[in-house]
Design a protein around this motif. Structure first.
Motif, short mmCIF file in Angstrom:
data_model
loop_
_atom_site.label_atom_id
_atom_site.label_comp_id
_atom_site.label_asym_id
_atom_site.label_seq_id
_atom_site.Cartn_x
_atom_site.Cartn_y
_atom_site.Cartn_z
N THR A 160 -0.27 3.10 -19.29
CA THR A 160 -0.22 1.88 -18.51
C THR A 160 -1.43 1.79 -17.59
OG1 THR A 160 1.17 0.50 -17.05
CG2 THR A 160 1.11 2.86 -16.59
N TYR A 161 -1.79 0.60 -17.27
CA TYR A 161 -2.76 0.35 -16.21
C TYR A 161 -2.00 0.29 -14.89
CZ TYR A 161 -6.58 -1.07 -19.39
OH TYR A 161 -7.58 -1.09 -20.32
N TRP A 162 -2.75 0.35 -13.79
CA TRP A 162 -2.13 0.15 -12.48
C TRP A 162 -3.05 -0.68 -11.63
CZ3 TRP A 162 -3.59 1.32 -7.43
CH2 TRP A 162 -2.60 1.08 -6.46
N GLN A 163 -2.43 -1.54 -10.84
CA GLN A 163 -3.13 -2.27 -9.79
C GLN A 163 -2.10 -2.56 -8.70
OE1 GLN A 163 -4.30 -5.45 -12.41
NE2 GLN A 163 -2.81 -6.87 -11.56
N PRO A 164 -2.55 -2.76 -7.47
CA PRO A 164 -1.58 -2.98 -6.39
C PRO A 164 -0.77 -4.26 -6.62
CG PRO A 164 -3.79 -2.55 -5.51
CD PRO A 164 -3.94 -2.79 -6.97
N THR A 165 0.53 -4.18 -6.46
CA THR A 165 1.37 -5.36 -6.52
C THR A 165 0.98 -6.32 -5.40
OG1 THR A 165 3.19 -4.10 -7.47
CG2 THR A 165 3.75 -6.19 -6.42
N VAL A 166 0.90 -7.59 -5.72
CA VAL A 166 0.48 -8.59 -4.73
C VAL A 166 1.37 -8.53 -3.50
CG1 VAL A 166 0.20 -11.06 -4.29
CG2 VAL A 166 -0.47 -10.10 -6.50
N ASP A 167 0.73 -8.42 -2.34
CA ASP A 167 1.37 -8.41 -1.02
C ASP A 167 2.25 -7.17 -0.77
OD1 ASP A 167 0.21 -10.71 0.03
OD2 ASP A 167 1.75 -12.02 -0.82
N ASP A 172 4.12 1.17 -0.18
CA ASP A 172 4.84 0.83 -1.41
C ASP A 172 3.92 0.90 -2.62
OD1 ASP A 172 7.00 0.42 0.22
OD2 ASP A 172 7.02 -1.77 0.02
N ALA A 173 2.70 0.38 -2.46
CA ALA A 173 1.76 0.40 -3.58
C ALA A 173 1.42 1.83 -3.99
CB ALA A 173 0.49 -0.36 -3.21
N VAL A 174 1.17 2.68 -3.02
CA VAL A 174 0.83 4.07 -3.32
C VAL A 174 2.03 4.78 -3.95
CG1 VAL A 174 0.19 6.30 -2.30
CG2 VAL A 174 -0.95 4.20 -1.56
N ALA A 175 3.23 4.47 -3.49
CA ALA A 175 4.42 5.07 -4.08
C ALA A 175 4.58 4.66 -5.54
CB ALA A 175 5.66 4.67 -3.28
N GLU A 176 4.26 3.41 -5.86
CA GLU A 176 4.32 2.96 -7.25
C GLU A 176 3.36 3.77 -8.11
OE1 GLU A 176 3.37 -1.16 -7.05
OE2 GLU A 176 5.37 -1.78 -6.38
N PHE A 190 -9.22 -3.87 -6.74
CA PHE A 190 -9.58 -5.07 -5.99
C PHE A 190 -8.75 -5.07 -4.72
CE2 PHE A 190 -6.37 -6.14 -9.16
CZ PHE A 190 -5.34 -6.68 -8.38
N SER A 191 -9.14 -5.89 -3.78
CA SER A 191 -8.38 -6.03 -2.53
C SER A 191 -8.05 -7.50 -2.31
CB SER A 191 -9.19 -5.49 -1.34
OG SER A 191 -9.32 -4.09 -1.42
N TRP A 192 -6.75 -7.80 -2.37
CA TRP A 192 -6.26 -9.15 -2.12
C TRP A 192 -5.39 -9.15 -0.88
CZ3 TRP A 192 -4.05 -10.93 -7.54
CH2 TRP A 192 -5.12 -11.23 -8.40
N SER A 193 -5.55 -10.16 -0.02
CA SER A 193 -4.68 -10.32 1.13
C SER A 193 -5.14 -11.55 1.92
CB SER A 193 -4.75 -9.09 2.04
OG SER A 193 -3.88 -9.24 3.13
N LEU A 207 -5.45 1.88 1.65
CA LEU A 207 -4.75 1.90 0.37
C LEU A 207 -5.56 2.64 -0.67
CD1 LEU A 207 -2.77 1.00 -1.88
CD2 LEU A 207 -4.04 -1.16 -1.96
N TRP A 208 -6.82 2.25 -0.81
CA TRP A 208 -7.60 2.76 -1.92
C TRP A 208 -7.97 4.23 -1.77
CZ3 TRP A 208 -7.24 1.01 -6.42
CH2 TRP A 208 -6.98 -0.34 -6.63
#
Length: 250
Positions: A160-167, A172-176, A190-193, A207-208
């Motif tokens: 699988t690929y991974w990218q941070p879930t939006v918002d 939580d993102a790191v735990a995923e 990428f960084s969205w916010s 996060l990164w």
């Protein structure tokens, strides 16, 4: 090894040579070539040409970014043939066209299992895009999907690929990622916010850096590919690439 790279869809407005030029000048090492603009499905001459030009630029092909939706799309044979002509070690596919809450999982699982088997015969890996509106929209659904396909193929070849879930908050993102790490082949960086507003990569450094630390601790090989940049501006890739390379080398 953590390899910094670029998704060609970041700059759909550039031709192949333009993508290679900005990637090389940014110090990146690999490109995921997208099927929508730069390497169309079934255009084997273009795929071979892009493979040669990528190597000539001192870069490698990270993967073939297809828009094949398992259980929905037809024509996987053409997708795979294009990936082989491109010299891509991996094909990114999509896990259906519905989110996990209401999707019929059977056709997606069957199509992914078939794709994994056929790709393995060609020496190519399959990786699922991490995205809403598909069966990889949650960590639990992604794990279930991987297990179901494993059961069909008798292997753990699907990644699988991974990218941070939006918002999603950083924790939580790191735990995923921590849960999915053993099966993660590729990261879209990428960084969205807020929402999908494109910010400089460094705006989510906390996060990164944690995500990169997890990837490094796994002992495996991962491509970390810049996917979106502010304003879709090639002029900022040097800055974004420098930030990513610094983190990967830390």
């Amino acid at each position: 090894m953590l390899t910094p790279g670029l998704c060609s869809i970041t700059f759909r407005q550039l031709d192949v040579d333009g993508v290679l030029d900005v990637a090389a000048r940014a110090g990146l090492a690999a490109v995921e070539w997208g099927a929508d603009v730069h390497v169309p499905v079934g255009d084997l001459d273009t795929a071979r040409s892009v493979a040669a030009r990528t190597a000539a630029a001192g870069l490698r092909v990270a993967s073939y970014g297809s828009y094949f939706r398992a259980g929905v799309s037809e024509g996987f044979a053409d997708v795979l043939a294009t990936a082989v002509a491109l010299g891509a070690p991996r094909v990114r596919v999509w896990a259906g066209a519905q989110g996990s809450a209401g999707a019929e999982r059977g056709p997606v699982v069957a199509a992914l299992a078939d794709a994994v088997r056929r790709a393995a015969d060609a020496g190519v890996q399959i990786g699922t895009e991490s995205h809403g509106g598909t069966l990889t929209d949650t960590t639990a659904s992604t794990l279930a999907l991987l297990a179901d396909v494993d059961g069909r193929t008798g292997t753990e070849a699907l990644t699988t690929y991974w990218q941070p879930t939006v918002d999603a908050p950083d924790d939580d993102a790191v735990a995923e990622l921590a849960v999915l790490l053993p099966r993660t082949s590729t990261v879209h960086a990428f960084s969205w916010s807020p929402g999908t507003t494109r910010q400089p990569l460094a705006s989510r450094e906390s996060l990164w850096r944690r995500a990169v630390g997890l990837l490094a601790s796994s002992g495996g090989d991962h491509d970390v590919l810049l996917e979106f940049v502010p304003g879709d501006d090639p002029g900022v890739l040097g800055r974004e690439g420098a930030v990513l390379r610094e983190w990967l080398n830390t």
